[in-house]
Design a protein around this motif. Structure first.
Motif, PDB file in Angstrom:
ATOM      1  N   SER A  27       0.871  -1.398  -0.301  1.00 58.38           N
ATOM      2  CA  SER A  27      -0.046   0.060  -0.068  1.00 58.38           C
ATOM      3  C   SER A  27       0.716   1.088  -0.163  1.00 58.38           C
ATOM      4  CB  SER A  27      -0.912   0.061   1.230  1.00 58.38           C
ATOM      5  OG  SER A  27      -1.756  -1.041   1.217  1.00 58.38           O
ATOM      6  N   ALA A  28       2.046   1.285   0.693  1.00 60.09           N
ATOM      7  CA  ALA A  28       2.774   2.406   0.791  1.00 60.09           C
ATOM      8  C   ALA A  28       3.481   2.793  -0.685  1.00 60.09           C
ATOM      9  CB  ALA A  28       3.942   2.209   1.965  1.00 60.09           C
ATOM     10  N   VAL A  29       4.005   1.703  -1.382  1.00 61.97           N
ATOM     11  CA  VAL A  29       4.540   1.913  -2.551  1.00 61.97           C
ATOM     12  C   VAL A  29       3.461   2.714  -3.522  1.00 61.97           C
ATOM     13  CG1 VAL A  29       5.095   0.788  -4.637  1.00 61.97           C
ATOM     14  CG2 VAL A  29       5.865  -0.065  -2.433  1.00 61.97           C
ATOM     15  N   ALA A  30       2.272   2.227  -3.397  1.00 59.95           N
ATOM     16  CA  ALA A  30       1.079   2.570  -4.264  1.00 59.95           C
ATOM     17  C   ALA A  30       0.655   4.126  -3.834  1.00 59.95           C
ATOM     18  CB  ALA A  30      -0.245   1.876  -4.064  1.00 59.95           C
ATOM     19  N   GLU A  31       0.757   4.438  -2.391  1.00 59.26           N
ATOM     20  CA  GLU A  31       0.719   5.876  -2.087  1.00 59.26           C
ATOM     21  C   GLU A  31       1.606   6.623  -2.237  1.00 59.26           C
ATOM     22  OE1 GLU A  31       0.015   5.319   2.366  1.00 59.26           O
ATOM     23  OE2 GLU A  31      -1.936   3.893   1.716  1.00 59.26           O
ATOM     24  N   ALA A  32       2.667   6.373  -2.596  1.00 63.03           N
ATOM     25  CA  ALA A  32       4.034   6.899  -3.015  1.00 63.03           C
ATOM     26  C   ALA A  32       4.254   7.146  -4.644  1.00 63.03           C
ATOM     27  CB  ALA A  32       5.356   6.439  -2.645  1.00 63.03           C
ATOM     28  N   ASP A  33       2.876   6.836  -5.244  1.00 64.81           N
ATOM     29  CA  ASP A  33       2.958   6.832  -6.698  1.00 64.81           C
ATOM     30  C   ASP A  33       3.843   6.054  -7.316  1.00 64.81           C
ATOM     31  OD1 ASP A  33       1.012   9.072  -6.419  1.00 64.81           O
ATOM     32  OD2 ASP A  33       2.135  10.434  -6.212  1.00 64.81           O
ATOM     33  N   GLY A  34       4.111   5.093  -6.746  1.00 62.31           N
ATOM     34  CA  GLY A  34       5.037   3.703  -7.460  1.00 62.31           C
ATOM     35  C   GLY A  34       4.779   3.252  -8.555  1.00 62.31           C
ATOM     36  N   ILE A  35       3.403   3.147  -8.899  1.00 58.96           N
ATOM     37  CA  ILE A  35       2.448   2.075  -9.947  1.00 58.96           C
ATOM     38  C   ILE A  35       3.072   2.476 -11.140  1.00 58.96           C
ATOM     39  CG2 ILE A  35       0.442   1.566 -11.005  1.00 58.96           C
ATOM     40  CD1 ILE A  35      -0.814   1.442  -8.011  1.00 58.96           C
ATOM     41  N   GLU A  36       2.970   3.901 -11.687  1.00 55.57           N
ATOM     42  CA  GLU A  36       3.177   4.133 -12.855  1.00 55.57           C
ATOM     43  C   GLU A  36       4.935   3.952 -13.089  1.00 55.57           C
ATOM     44  OE1 GLU A  36       2.563   7.782 -16.105  1.00 55.57           O
ATOM     45  OE2 GLU A  36       1.389   7.880 -14.083  1.00 55.57           O
ATOM     46  N   PRO A  37       5.686   4.435 -12.419  1.00 54.44           N
ATOM     47  CA  PRO A  37       7.260   3.872 -12.520  1.00 54.44           C
ATOM     48  C   PRO A  37       7.553   2.387 -12.650  1.00 54.44           C
ATOM     49  CG  PRO A  37       7.073   5.558 -10.805  1.00 54.44           C
ATOM     50  CD  PRO A  37       5.655   5.057 -11.071  1.00 54.44           C
ATOM     51  N   LEU A  38       6.856   1.575 -11.950  1.00 61.59           N
ATOM     52  CA  LEU A  38       6.871   0.112 -11.733  1.00 61.59           C
ATOM     53  C   LEU A  38       6.531  -0.499 -13.357  1.00 61.59           C
ATOM     54  CD1 LEU A  38       5.785  -0.683  -8.405  1.00 61.59           C
ATOM     55  CD2 LEU A  38       7.988  -1.200  -9.424  1.00 61.59           C
ATOM     56  N   ILE A  39       5.198   0.302 -13.958  1.00 60.19           N
ATOM     57  CA  ILE A  39       4.901  -0.161 -15.133  1.00 60.19           C
ATOM     58  C   ILE A  39       5.890   0.229 -16.227  1.00 60.19           C
ATOM     59  CG2 ILE A  39       3.037   0.101 -16.884  1.00 60.19           C
ATOM     60  CD1 ILE A  39       0.909   0.245 -14.509  1.00 60.19           C
ATOM     61  N   SER A  40       6.432   1.520 -16.091  1.00 59.91           N
ATOM     62  CA  SER A  40       7.361   1.855 -17.216  1.00 59.91           C
ATOM     63  C   SER A  40       8.517   0.996 -17.016  1.00 59.91           C
ATOM     64  CB  SER A  40       7.792   3.259 -16.874  1.00 59.91           C
ATOM     65  OG  SER A  40       8.858   3.433 -15.651  1.00 59.91           O
ATOM     66  N   VAL A  41       9.062   0.473 -16.092  1.00 58.05           N
ATOM     67  CA  VAL A  41      10.158  -0.518 -15.897  1.00 58.05           C
ATOM     68  C   VAL A  41       9.966  -2.027 -16.678  1.00 58.05           C
ATOM     69  CG1 VAL A  41      11.603  -2.061 -14.273  1.00 58.05           C
ATOM     70  CG2 VAL A  41      10.911   0.282 -13.578  1.00 58.05           C
ATOM     71  N   LEU A  42       8.850  -2.084 -16.985  1.00 58.76           N
ATOM     72  CA  LEU A  42       8.340  -3.340 -17.741  1.00 58.76           C
ATOM     73  C   LEU A  42       8.987  -3.419 -19.350  1.00 58.76           C
ATOM     74  CD1 LEU A  42       4.565  -4.210 -16.596  1.00 58.76           C
ATOM     75  CD2 LEU A  42       6.532  -5.200 -15.795  1.00 58.76           C
ATOM     76  N   SER A  43       9.319  -2.116 -19.570  1.00 56.11           N
ATOM     77  CA  SER A  43       9.929  -1.993 -20.935  1.00 56.11           C
ATOM     78  C   SER A  43      11.397  -2.054 -20.891  1.00 56.11           C
ATOM     79  CB  SER A  43       9.154  -0.781 -21.576  1.00 56.11           C
ATOM     80  OG  SER A  43       9.393   0.338 -21.083  1.00 56.11           O
ATOM     81  N   SER A  44      11.781  -2.272 -19.634  1.00 53.03           N
ATOM     82  CA  SER A  44      13.371  -2.085 -19.693  1.00 53.03           C
ATOM     83  C   SER A  44      14.050  -3.261 -20.415  1.00 53.03           C
ATOM     84  CB  SER A  44      13.870  -2.362 -18.016  1.00 53.03           C
ATOM     85  OG  SER A  44      15.245  -2.461 -17.865  1.00 53.03           O
TER      86      SER A  44
END
Length: 215
Positions: A27-44
């Protein structure tokens, strides 16, 4: 830069450890706006970074509000490229993420419309037990609606799953259920192949008996 990619991989790997079996940290990751950066890492370009990001997103998706948020950021479009990967760890974590997010109809539609079902079905052929298991799990989840089940049938999922289930060494906890769920959307074929229907299978006026499949 390669240094930046290494930092992303290290951060994603750290988040795997923090969020596995820990809903508060997820939950803390989501609250820190971490979802969008994580999704962007999928194209690494780094397989380790992609696998870790997919695992963190899977951990977050265990909570329904976070799963809906992940879905709203277009995660099913982003996971198509990892599903095409030749790396077994990326394949496995990508398929598992599809299983975690695919319980929502909008997510299944997005995966279907962005061409994600074809690489997923190809993963059923994998000789890697974990890849094949997670692909079967994802197919089982995605077979919850008729359009997705029909598309998977067109892509050859029924034949592959039947083949897997005939092999003691290759079948798994999800392969038989995945086959059953796809066939639930084609009851004449299910009756033809299995010789029976489940108590939850409702026969409509259009039902007809193909006759027993010749083995």
């Amino acid at each position: 830069s390669s240094d930046n990619e290494e930092v992303k991989e290290a951060a994603a790997t750290a988040l795997v450890n923090l969020t596995t079996a820990h809903s508060g940290n997820a939950s803390a990751v989501a609250e820190a706006d971490g979802i969008e950066p994580l999704i962007s890492v999928l194209s690494s370009k780094r397989d380790g970074a992609v696998a870790s990001a997919a695992t963190v997103l899977t951990n977050l998706a265990m909570q329904e509000p976070l799963r809906l948020s992940i879905q709203s950021h277009g995660v099913m479009s982003a996971i198509v490229e990892p599903l095409h990967s030749s790396n077994s760890l990326v394949q496995s974590t990508a398929a598992l993420m599809v299983a975690a997010v695919g319980c929502d109809s909008d997510a299944r539609a997005e995966l279907r419309n962005t061409g994600g079902l074809e690489p997923l079905i190809k993963l059923l052929h994998s000789r890697n037990d974990e890849v094949r298991r997670n692909a079967c799990w994802a197919v089982m989840v995605c077979a919850s609606d008729e359009p997705t089940a029909a598309e998977m049938t067109r892509l050859g999922a029924l034949d592959i799953l039947e083949e897997i289930n005939l092999s003691i060494g290759r079948k798994n906890n999800f392969s038989e259920v995945a086959l059953d769920k796809i066939l639930d959307h084609n009851l004449p074929q299910k009756y033809s192949q299995m010789g029976y229907l489940g108590s939850n299978n409702i026969i409509s006026d259009g039902f007809y008996d193909y006759g027993k499949v010749k083995r």
